[in-house]
Scaffold this motif. Structure first.
Motif, PDB file in Angstrom:
ATOM      1  N   GLN A   1      31.826 -35.183 -17.348  1.00  0.00           N
ATOM      2  CA  GLN A   1      32.363 -33.821 -17.448  1.00  0.00           C
ATOM      3  C   GLN A   1      32.562 -33.209 -16.069  1.00  0.00           C
ATOM      4  N   VAL A   2      31.608 -33.439 -15.178  1.00  0.00           N
ATOM      5  CA  VAL A   2      31.739 -32.930 -13.812  1.00  0.00           C
ATOM      6  C   VAL A   2      32.973 -33.532 -13.143  1.00  0.00           C
ATOM      7  N   ALA A   3      33.142 -34.843 -13.262  1.00  0.00           N
ATOM      8  CA  ALA A   3      34.300 -35.506 -12.660  1.00  0.00           C
ATOM      9  C   ALA A   3      35.604 -34.973 -13.240  1.00  0.00           C
ATOM     10  N   ARG A   4      35.650 -34.816 -14.555  1.00  0.00           N
ATOM     11  CA  ARG A   4      36.858 -34.270 -15.196  1.00  0.00           C
ATOM     12  C   ARG A   4      37.198 -32.883 -14.664  1.00  0.00           C
ATOM     13  N   ASP A   5      36.180 -32.021 -14.602  1.00  0.00           N
ATOM     14  CA  ASP A   5      36.433 -30.645 -14.177  1.00  0.00           C
ATOM     15  C   ASP A   5      36.843 -30.561 -12.716  1.00  0.00           C
ATOM     16  N   LEU A   6      36.322 -31.447 -11.898  1.00  0.00           N
ATOM     17  CA  LEU A   6      36.716 -31.456 -10.484  1.00  0.00           C
ATOM     18  C   LEU A   6      38.154 -31.928 -10.318  1.00  0.00           C
ATOM     19  N   PHE A   7      38.582 -32.895 -11.121  1.00  0.00           N
ATOM     20  CA  PHE A   7      39.988 -33.310 -11.108  1.00  0.00           C
ATOM     21  C   PHE A   7      40.885 -32.144 -11.537  1.00  0.00           C
ATOM     22  N   LEU A   8      40.467 -31.420 -12.576  1.00  0.00           N
ATOM     23  CA  LEU A   8      41.250 -30.270 -13.049  1.00  0.00           C
ATOM     24  C   LEU A   8      41.308 -29.175 -11.987  1.00  0.00           C
ATOM     25  N   LEU A   9      40.195 -28.944 -11.315  1.00  0.00           N
ATOM     26  CA  LEU A   9      40.159 -27.934 -10.261  1.00  0.00           C
ATOM     27  C   LEU A   9      41.098 -28.302  -9.125  1.00  0.00           C
ATOM     28  N   GLU A  10      41.108 -29.569  -8.752  1.00  0.00           N
ATOM     29  CA  GLU A  10      41.993 -30.016  -7.679  1.00  0.00           C
ATOM     30  C   GLU A  10      43.453 -29.823  -8.073  1.00  0.00           C
ATOM     31  N   TYR A  11      43.745 -30.004  -9.337  1.00  0.00           N
ATOM     32  CA  TYR A  11      45.115 -29.839  -9.837  1.00  0.00           C
ATOM     33  C   TYR A  11      45.525 -28.378  -9.892  1.00  0.00           C
ATOM     34  N   THR A  12      44.614 -27.510 -10.356  1.00  0.00           N
ATOM     35  CA  THR A  12      44.981 -26.100 -10.592  1.00  0.00           C
ATOM     36  C   THR A  12      44.810 -25.220  -9.361  1.00  0.00           C
ATOM     37  N   GLY A  13      43.881 -25.606  -8.488  1.00  0.00           N
ATOM     38  CA  GLY A  13      43.589 -24.721  -7.366  1.00  0.00           C
ATOM     39  C   GLY A  13      42.839 -23.473  -7.777  1.00  0.00           C
ATOM     40  N   GLY A  14      42.094 -23.516  -8.869  1.00  0.00           N
ATOM     41  CA  GLY A  14      41.358 -22.354  -9.364  1.00  0.00           C
ATOM     42  C   GLY A  14      40.017 -22.169  -8.670  1.00  0.00           C
ATOM     43  N   LYS A  15      39.133 -21.479  -9.379  1.00  0.00           N
ATOM     44  CA  LYS A  15      37.831 -21.095  -8.836  1.00  0.00           C
ATOM     45  C   LYS A  15      36.775 -21.470  -9.873  1.00  0.00           C
ATOM     46  N   LEU A  16      35.931 -22.466  -9.567  1.00  0.00           N
ATOM     47  CA  LEU A  16      35.051 -23.053 -10.572  1.00  0.00           C
ATOM     48  C   LEU A  16      33.596 -23.005 -10.138  1.00  0.00           C
TER      49      LEU A  16
ATOM     50  N   LYS B   1      37.499 -29.320   0.283  1.00  0.00           N
ATOM     51  CA  LYS B   1      37.724 -27.870   0.390  1.00  0.00           C
ATOM     52  C   LYS B   1      38.122 -27.240  -0.947  1.00  0.00           C
ATOM     53  N   LEU B   2      37.697 -27.846  -2.055  1.00  0.00           N
ATOM     54  CA  LEU B   2      37.933 -27.219  -3.354  1.00  0.00           C
ATOM     55  C   LEU B   2      37.040 -25.994  -3.495  1.00  0.00           C
ATOM     56  N   ASP B   3      37.511 -25.009  -4.276  1.00  0.00           N
ATOM     57  CA  ASP B   3      36.749 -23.772  -4.465  1.00  0.00           C
ATOM     58  C   ASP B   3      35.728 -23.993  -5.577  1.00  0.00           C
ATOM     59  N   ILE B   4      34.640 -24.699  -5.217  1.00  0.00           N
ATOM     60  CA  ILE B   4      33.652 -25.124  -6.193  1.00  0.00           C
ATOM     61  C   ILE B   4      32.251 -24.694  -5.750  1.00  0.00           C
ATOM     62  N   THR B   5      31.478 -24.156  -6.671  1.00  0.00           N
ATOM     63  CA  THR B   5      30.057 -23.922  -6.457  1.00  0.00           C
ATOM     64  C   THR B   5      29.306 -24.503  -7.647  1.00  0.00           C
ATOM     65  N   CYS B   6      27.997 -24.672  -7.464  1.00  0.00           N
ATOM     66  CA  CYS B   6      27.183 -25.184  -8.565  1.00  0.00           C
ATOM     67  C   CYS B   6      25.765 -24.658  -8.424  1.00  0.00           C
ATOM     68  N   SER B   7      25.014 -24.789  -9.512  1.00  0.00           N
ATOM     69  CA  SER B   7      23.608 -24.377  -9.499  1.00  0.00           C
ATOM     70  C   SER B   7      22.759 -25.461 -10.133  1.00  0.00           C
ATOM     71  N   VAL B   8      21.454 -25.323  -9.958  1.00  0.00           N
ATOM     72  CA  VAL B   8      20.494 -26.191 -10.635  1.00  0.00           C
ATOM     73  C   VAL B   8      19.383 -25.293 -11.175  1.00  0.00           C
ATOM     74  N   ALA B   9      18.837 -25.648 -12.326  1.00  0.00           N
ATOM     75  CA  ALA B   9      17.712 -24.899 -12.883  1.00  0.00           C
ATOM     76  C   ALA B   9      16.425 -25.290 -12.166  1.00  0.00           C
ATOM     77  N   ILE B  10      15.555 -24.317 -11.948  1.00  0.00           N
ATOM     78  CA  ILE B  10      14.310 -24.583 -11.219  1.00  0.00           C
ATOM     79  C   ILE B  10      13.517 -25.701 -11.881  1.00  0.00           C
ATOM     80  N   HIS B  11      13.475 -25.708 -13.221  1.00  0.00           N
ATOM     81  CA  HIS B  11      12.653 -26.731 -13.887  1.00  0.00           C
ATOM     82  C   HIS B  11      13.200 -28.142 -13.672  1.00  0.00           C
ATOM     83  N   ASN B  12      14.508 -28.263 -13.406  1.00  0.00           N
ATOM     84  CA  ASN B  12      15.065 -29.593 -13.117  1.00  0.00           C
ATOM     85  C   ASN B  12      14.739 -30.065 -11.702  1.00  0.00           C
ATOM     86  N   LEU B  13      14.232 -29.161 -10.879  1.00  0.00           N
ATOM     87  CA  LEU B  13      13.751 -29.531  -9.550  1.00  0.00           C
ATOM     88  C   LEU B  13      12.267 -29.892  -9.570  1.00  0.00           C
TER      89      LEU B  13
END
Length: 418
Positions: free
Chosen positions: A214-229, A250-262
């Motif tokens: 899912q991450v790979a798919r969404d990053l491909f879509l972001l690269e295509y659209t130039g959106g903000k994800l 240089k894609l407009d991408i950010t991400c987070s992680v849950a504390i419990h997963n750390l």
């Protein structure tokens, strides 16, 4: 509100008083004086605490309260009080409600319920109508009403064309689209990480591949659209690698992680404790190591509590049928300090604001006070007496933590633990 804070060590890299111990005079909510010693001729209320530290107010990018519809889990007012006692001055609140927050009037309702509170509630509207994944919700109208992002909480967008259109449409008004990283056809009925532990316990596994596809798919879509994800709560080493590569592009991408997963690996599930049933699931120590390194190097932009109150009837049942989710606001500071230094913990807790449209407020004379107060050295075992939330599904219960919040000063109010 007029307050004199005595002998507070300031942790704020944007302040000229960083790493110094000062008194702070706050009048009508504004910092009017910072000095090594301030007298109190007007007899203002004084705040003195053991080993007192202060920083800019903390921010959490993923919190659920339940109201409207699930008030038995949590109300907005008690949820915001929980956030305040835990050191947070701003929380982005998910559309994890009934009905789902997916319209202008729904956003207005949330803002109204949270008005005049010390903690700023930042509404996240649903990405699709009723979070069903079939039609886009009223994104522009919700943005106009104050929505800071759009997210079908814990529900992946199965249709890639829907995600493509969402990214394209939201870019017209600089809207932030969030996409939960899971391919349901791969995850299936998995209730924990697919690994040797799931085999040993006889529980159905949710493989890392489900997230990574899912991450790979969404990053491909972001690269295509130039959106903000924004991709919330990633949990695998490969997800980190994919996002690191996307940032190099240089894609407009950010991400987070849950504390419990750390903090926890899937090995803790041997007792079938449903407080450890979270989504994404707890992964392996290899994943944890990669996630922590990604927090340190900035690949992961923010860490969230992913605070999700669930009432006891949906947790005290067979593991397969228990609801996903854990509360985390109250334990956030102590858990992070068990992994990172105090300086890094404060950096983590104050990052991500700009992405969600919040202006940072340094501790400086003339600025309105937006401050978290805390003791970074208190060692304790987290227990039910530390829980302010209505629901008690605390993943960190019985864990040895380091550091406690005293509360906050924000929006011309002080909310402090007794």
């Amino acid at each position: 509100m007029n307050i004199l804070i005595k002998s507070a060590t300031i942790i704020d890299s944007k302040s000229e008083f960083h790493n110094t111990t000062q008194d702070l005079l706050i009048e009508n909510g504004k910092i009017t004086k910072i000095s090594s010693s301030i007298k109190n001729p007007k007899n203002y209320k004084e705040i003195k605490r053991d080993n007192l530290y202060i920083s800019q107010g903390w921010f959490d990018s993923s919190v659920s309260f339940g109201e409207p519809g699930y008030e038995e889990r949590e109300t907005i007012q008690n949820g915001l009080k929980t956030a305040a006692y835990s050191g947070f001055t701003s929380v982005a609140v998910n559309a994890n409600t009934n009905p789902v927050i997916d319209s202008n009037s729904d956003i207005t309702f949330l803002n109204s319920k949270a008005s005049k509170n010390a903690v700023n509630l930042l509404p996240i509207g649903a990405l699709t109508a009723a979070s069903k994944g079939n039609d886009l919700a009223e994104l522009y109208d919700m943005s106009s009403a104050g929505a800071v992002a759009f997210y079908d909480y814990k529900k992946p967008i199965a249709n890639p064309n829907m995600m493509k259109i969402a990214l394209q449409y939201a870019s017209n008004f600089d809207g932030l689209v969030c996409s939960f990283p899971q391919e349901n056809k791969i995850s299936g009925n998995g209730v924990m990480n697919e690994n040797i532990t799931s085999t040993r316990l006889g529980l159905k596994g949710n493989p890392a591949l489900a997230e990574e596809l899912q991450v790979a798919r969404d990053l491909f879509l972001l690269e295509y659209t130039g959106g903000k994800l924004h991709i919330p709560t990633i949990s695998t080493a490969t997800s980190v690698a994919l996002i690191r590569e996307a940032k190099k592009k240089k894609l407009d991408i950010t991400c987070s992680v849950a504390i419990h997963n750390l903090y926890f690996s899937d090995a803790v599930l041997t007792d079938f404790d449903t407080n450890f049933k979270v989504l994404p699931p707890l992964r392996t120590q290899t994943d944890i190591d990669a996630l922590i390194e990604a927090v340190k190097d900035g690949t992961i932009d923010m860490v969230t509590t992913d605070h999700n109150p669930i009432d006891v009837e949906e947790k005290k049942i067979e593991f397969d049928h228990a609801n996903y989710g854990a509360i985390g606001l109250e334990s956030a500071f102590g858990a992070l300090q068990s992994i990172f230094t105090t300086k890094k913990t404060i950096d983590i807790l104050t990052k991500g604001k700009t992405r969600f449209g919040i202006e940072a407020t340094p501790i400086a004379i003339g600025n309105m006070a937006n401050i978290a107060l805390f003791n970074p050295d208190t060692k304790y075992t987290f227990s039910k007496k530390d829980i302010v939330s209505r629901s008690k599904n605390a993943i960190f219960e019985n864990e040895s933590l380091k550091g406690k919040a005293y509360g906050i000063i924000a929006n011309n109010q002080a909310v402090l633990n007794s």
